[in-house]
Design a protein around this motif. Structure first.
Motif, PDB file in Angstrom:
ATOM      1  N   ASP A   1     107.012  79.906  -1.533  1.00 47.72           N
ATOM      2  CA  ASP A   1     105.992  80.345  -1.495  1.00 47.72           C
ATOM      3  C   ASP A   1     105.786  81.403  -1.227  1.00 47.72           C
ATOM      4  OD1 ASP A   1     103.179  80.453  -0.728  1.00 47.72           O
ATOM      5  OD2 ASP A   1     102.948  78.852   0.998  1.00 47.72           O
TER       6      ASP A   1
ATOM      7  N   MET B   1     103.702  80.165  -6.404  1.00 53.87           N
ATOM      8  CA  MET B   1     104.280  79.210  -5.606  1.00 53.87           C
ATOM      9  C   MET B   1     104.515  78.429  -5.656  1.00 53.87           C
ATOM     10  SD  MET B   1     100.792  77.874  -3.848  1.00 53.87           S
ATOM     11  CE  MET B   1     100.500  79.173  -2.407  1.00 53.87           C
TER      12      MET B   1
ATOM     13  N   VAL C   1     103.780  83.956  -2.569  1.00 54.69           N
ATOM     14  CA  VAL C   1     101.660  84.341  -2.613  1.00 54.69           C
ATOM     15  C   VAL C   1     101.184  84.940  -2.051  1.00 54.69           C
ATOM     16  CG1 VAL C   1     100.665  82.397  -2.022  1.00 54.69           C
ATOM     17  CG2 VAL C   1     100.140  83.492  -4.047  1.00 54.69           C
TER      18      VAL C   1
END
Length: 390
Positions: free
Chosen positions: A75, A66, A77
């Motif tokens: 991002d 992230m 994740v």
């Protein structure tokens, strides 16, 4: 050869500090003695008046998945397209060029287990990596190290708002069981087929990724905060006879008598910050001490980026303030996470034969004003004072 002289060494395995010299060669600790005489070509660090500690370890975070100070572009994740994604590999998303890695090793953290978040029922493979490097392939300690799964609010919140299973805790558990059963069946068919390719089941990346779980080569890494979610995770792990760590474990101190009967390691936290959802109502730094006194193997996590990773020693210090023994706090960010991850033969303590991951502190690392003066990873001084030594 690199030699650290005159420092006060924290022996986390024996819970004592001793004044010793340390010699390092080819990335490993080769000697720990009261006095080591340096040769002409040796590099010497004088640690007189300093604390020499093992590099600290966080056994649960999302470091590198992230991006710092960016949005969706970095991002990575959670793969939010399907609640069952065991085939995801952390190493394919990690960005070691993100400045949070630099902040980590400058803060004394030399290794982490990092991987997918908790949006999915099964999120994918965690990896254990060192915190210094440019190419993740050269930073890996072990990958995969665990298989992420999640119980409680997060999966049902994300998929429930889309009208997709799971919308309940029952749905999460049902999807988990279904996936584990299919993966076990897939593995059994592969084994039964032997070398006869005509009898092998069609390749399925999801079930293939879960085979190391059934072979007990890696554990399930269960995101669970509430007591009922912790018990559901235990129930399923027992049903399928697999290893598991219980991560976060916010309600653990409320059910410690029950948990003491089990044999599942616990990774506690993040305990710093606001209680942002219902399942965090019992969040407290007291939990670590309660679990430790009950004899439960426990480590402390920042769950970075929830808490910045370099605040891991601060989290350990706050646990001491709320009842955890100081040496047990040091163990909770060094040898305990190493043992929970199955990496104690390489990292977690200053021991001959282990990786030379060592941090020299200005004073006690659990003191707020303690500064990292040197960070050594794999025998290389990669940070000293305010400068990186790349």
């Amino acid at each position: 050869m690199l030699i650290i002289k005159n420092g006060t060494v924290l022996d986390v395995e024996k819970s004592k500090s001793v004044k010793m010299d340390i010699s390092i060669e080819d990335g490993k600790i080769v000697a720990i003695k009261k006095s080591i005489r340096a040769k002409k070509d040796d590099c010497v660090i004088d640690a007189e008046g300093k604390i020499v500690a093992p590099g600290f370890i966080d056994a649960h975070c999302h470091l590198g998945l992230m991006g710092d100070s960016v949005g969706f572009e970095n991002d990575d994740v959670n793969e939010k397209s399907d609640p069952i994604t065991p085939q995801m590999r952390a190493i394919d998303g990690l960005d070691p060029m993100d400045r949070v890695f630099k902040e980590a090793y400058q803060g004394g953290i030399t290794a982490v287990a990092t991987g997918p978040g908790s949006a999915n029922v099964i999120g994918g493979q965690f990896a254990a990596v060192k915190t210094f490097g440019k190419r993740i392939d050269k930073m890996i300690i072990k990958a995969p190290i665990a298989m992420k799964c999640a119980f409680g609010e997060n999966p049902k919140r994300f998929y429930g708002t889309k009208g997709k299973m799971p919308t309940t805790r029952m749905g999460t558990a049902a999807l988990m069981r279904e996936a584990l059963y299919k993966a076990k069946e897939y593995m059994e068919k592969l084994e039964a087929a032997g070398d006869d390719i005509s009898k092998k089941p069609a390749y399925d990346a999801r079930w293939e990724a879960l085979i190391p779980v059934f072979k007990k080569e890696i554990p399930l890494k269960a995101h669970a905060h509430k007591a009922n979610d912790i018990f559901t995770a235990i129930r399923i792990a027992k049903e399928f006879d697999v290893k598991m760590t219980l991560d976060h474990s916010t309600d653990a101190r409320c059910i410690v008598d029950e948990l003491a009967e089990e044999n599942f390691p616990m990774i506690v936290g993040p305990s710093l910050g606001h209680r942002t959802k219902v399942e965090l109502v019992n969040k407290s730094f007291k939990t670590a001490g309660v679990l430790n006194k009950a004899g439960i193997k426990m480590s402390i996590t920042t769950d970075s980026p929830v808490i910045p990773l370099h605040h891991l020693p601060l989290c350990a210090a706050l646990a001491v303030k709320d009842g955890l023994d100081k040496w047990e706090a040091l163990k909770a960010i060094s040898i305990n996470p190493a043992e929970i991850l199955g990496l104690e033969d390489r990292i977690g303590s200053i021991t001959v034969g282990k990786d030379a991951d060592i941090v020299i502190w200005s004073n006690d690392p659990l003191q707020v004003d303690a500064k990292v003066e040197y960070t050594i990873i794999d025998g290389k001084v990669i940070f000293s004072g305010e400068e990186d030594n790349e």
